[in-house]
Design a protein around this motif. Structure first.
Motif, short mmCIF file in Angstrom:
data_model
loop_
_atom_site.label_atom_id
_atom_site.label_comp_id
_atom_site.label_asym_id
_atom_site.label_seq_id
_atom_site.Cartn_x
_atom_site.Cartn_y
_atom_site.Cartn_z
N VAL A 96 55.73 -24.40 -38.94
CA VAL A 96 57.04 -25.05 -39.02
C VAL A 96 56.90 -26.54 -39.35
N THR A 97 55.93 -27.21 -38.72
CA THR A 97 55.79 -28.65 -38.95
C THR A 97 55.11 -28.97 -40.27
N ASP B 106 56.39 -28.40 -43.01
CA ASP B 106 57.51 -28.88 -43.84
C ASP B 106 58.32 -29.86 -43.00
N MET B 107 57.81 -31.09 -42.86
CA MET B 107 58.47 -32.08 -42.02
C MET B 107 59.86 -32.45 -42.53
N LEU C 265 62.14 -29.67 -41.49
CA LEU C 265 62.29 -29.70 -40.05
C LEU C 265 63.25 -30.81 -39.63
N SER C 266 63.08 -31.98 -40.21
CA SER C 266 63.95 -33.11 -39.87
C SER C 266 65.39 -32.84 -40.27
N ARG D 167 66.88 -29.86 -40.48
CA ARG D 167 67.49 -28.75 -39.75
C ARG D 167 67.39 -28.89 -38.24
N GLY D 168 66.46 -29.71 -37.76
CA GLY D 168 66.25 -29.83 -36.32
C GLY D 168 67.15 -30.86 -35.67
N VAL E 181 64.49 -34.73 -34.16
CA VAL E 181 63.11 -34.37 -34.44
C VAL E 181 62.22 -35.61 -34.38
N ASN F 284 66.83 -26.30 -31.94
CA ASN F 284 65.38 -26.39 -32.04
C ASN F 284 64.68 -25.10 -31.62
N LEU G 14 64.28 -22.83 -34.46
CA LEU G 14 63.20 -23.21 -35.37
C LEU G 14 61.84 -22.81 -34.81
N GLY H 290 60.95 -20.63 -38.12
CA GLY H 290 60.76 -21.80 -38.96
C GLY H 290 61.59 -21.70 -40.22
#
Length: 432
Positions: free
Chosen positions: A222-223, A225-226, A229-230, A232-233, A236, A267, A270, A430
């Motif tokens: 998951v991380t 793709d930072m 992640l940022s 959608r999270g 973050v 979160n 994710l 993710g």
């Protein structure tokens, strides 16, 4: 900040650095951006009081700033039950912190809790106390929780040399050369205070280590793709944004899953495998979050200021794993993080950390969890205190208002429906 300014800040809500969260908010989003030492009962109470003057108008609660103004301190959530984890280490622990800054002379003191008495029902704190007594049918089973709440109201800060409680004990004669001091403004009397506890003797710790491969694989995937992640999270890799959390420095970042018993559904969706592992391992957690520590950074010696929760780490990614590059010091004992290993320790004792690698970030899955000496009833009562601070309508005199508040609290603490999220993503955690 000095004690006077702390009281002034509590008495004047407009002077606090950040506005209190909306009483209608739920989940982790309100506080996951300030995750150093967890928000204290005092800090949370000050925020709740500001909301209470509006949200609990039917209960005639005066503005909390006038009724209850203990010092603003950063602490943690609430605590739990049963005692049997003791440090298995028989070696003499490392006696100095990983990074400089031992206990100052003025901190090398032992305090004794003053006598307490019931709080005025005309204050916010007194109405929370009344709610606790009504809910648990008297005060005998929650006597220590009530004493803790009253001590907090009085502004008491517990300080104690806890060397004799360690294994092996640190003699009182060595107190002047020791950093094994507890500092807990949020303090439940009678709880064991150990630097490190023996995670190998704790069932949920062993189960969590057994889930390490699944958790790490999901985390890395998951991380990777930072940017996604940022986008959608929720909050973050947020930093510690409060003055009280300044000891954590700029290298400390977090990504929350659980905050004071409330799941962050965004979160968790994710990281569904991790969220399920936390739930299924039976961890008595009040908080769960990923934490990163940048290379070449440290966390200065500090206390998290509460004794009724312990802290645990599952090391996920450790630079130069096994080479003593990333270390944690609690009191007089220093240990390195090792990938796949769970550590369990007491952060009401002065503690610090360091990542001495040149170019690699350290990642852990971190928990704050109920102290094992607490009874189930005491855990629930402490959680009720936090619920009252988060949703002040719980102490309203109006039955309808209380009912709606109880429903909102129940919904916020329910585990999110990750099965539906998995279906929406084609069965993968993710990102697609």
């Amino acid at each position: 900040r000095g004690r006077t300014s702390q009281h002034q800040e509590a008495a004047c809500p407009e002077r606090r650095m950040a506005p209190p969260p909306s009483p209608r908010s739920s989940g982790c989003s309100a506080r996951s951006s300030i995750r150093g030492p967890m928000i204290s009962l005092a800090s949370a109470a000050a925020a709740a009081a500001a909301a209470a003057s509006v949200a609990v108008a039917t209960s005639s609660v005066p503005p909390f700033a006038e009724a209850f103004a203990p010092p603003i301190v950063v602490v943690s959530p609430a605590s739990p039950a049963a005692a049997a984890f003791f440090s298995s280490s028989r070696r003499r622990p490392n006696r100095r912190p990983a990074i400089g800054g031992s206990v100052s002379d003025e901190e090398r003191i032992d305090t004794v809790p003053p006598p307490t008495s019931p709080l005025s029902p005309q204050t916010f704190a007194g109405q929370v106390e009344r709610h606790l007594i009504e809910k648990y049918g008297g005060d005998e089973s929650i006597a220590r929780v009530l004493e803790s709440w009253r001590l907090l109201d009085a502004g008491y800060e517990h300080r104690e040399f806890v060397g004799p409680q360690q294994d092996p004990p640190i003699p009182i004669a060595d107190a002047s050369d020791s950093d094994c001091y507890q500092h807990a403004p949020s303090y439940v009397p009678g709880l064991t205070c150990r630097q490190f506890w023996d995670a190998g003797r704790v069932d949920w710790c062993r189960k969590l280590e057994g889930s390490y491969g699944t958790i790490k694989d999901e985390f890395v995937r998951v991380t990777s793709d930072m940017a996604g992640l940022s986008a959608r999270g929720n909050n973050v890799w947020a930093g510690a944004l409060s003055d009280e959390a300044s000891s954590y420095g700029t290298g400390w970042r977090t990504l929350g899953l659980l905050d004071r018993g409330r799941w962050d559904a965004t979160n968790c969706a994710l990281f569904p495998e991790t969220a399920r592992a936390v739930r299924d391992c039976g961890i008595p957690a009040t908080e769960a979050f990923f934490a990163s520590m940048k290379p070449g950074t440290d966390i200065k010696p500090h206390s998290d200021f509460t004794n009724f929760v312990l802290t645990s780490h599952l090391a996920l990614v450790v630079p130069n794993n096994g080479e003593n590059v990333c270390r944690l010091t609690v009191g007089d004992e220093t240990r390195q993080w090792t990938e796949g290993t769970v550590s369990l320790f007491d952060t009401s004792i002065l503690h610090s950390a360091v990542n001495e690698s040149e170019d690699e970030t350290r990642y852990i899955l971190m928990f704050r969890l109920w102290h094992p000496d607490l009874t189930d009833v005491e855990r629930d009562a402490l959680q009720t205190v936090y619920d009252c601070l988060e949703v002040p309508e719980l102490i309203s005199d109006d039955p309808g208002t209380r009912f709606l508040a109880e429903q909102r609290v129940g919904m916020s603490r329910a585990f999110p429906n990750l099965e539906k999220d998995d279906e929406d993503k084609g069965g993968r955690s993710g990102f697609a």
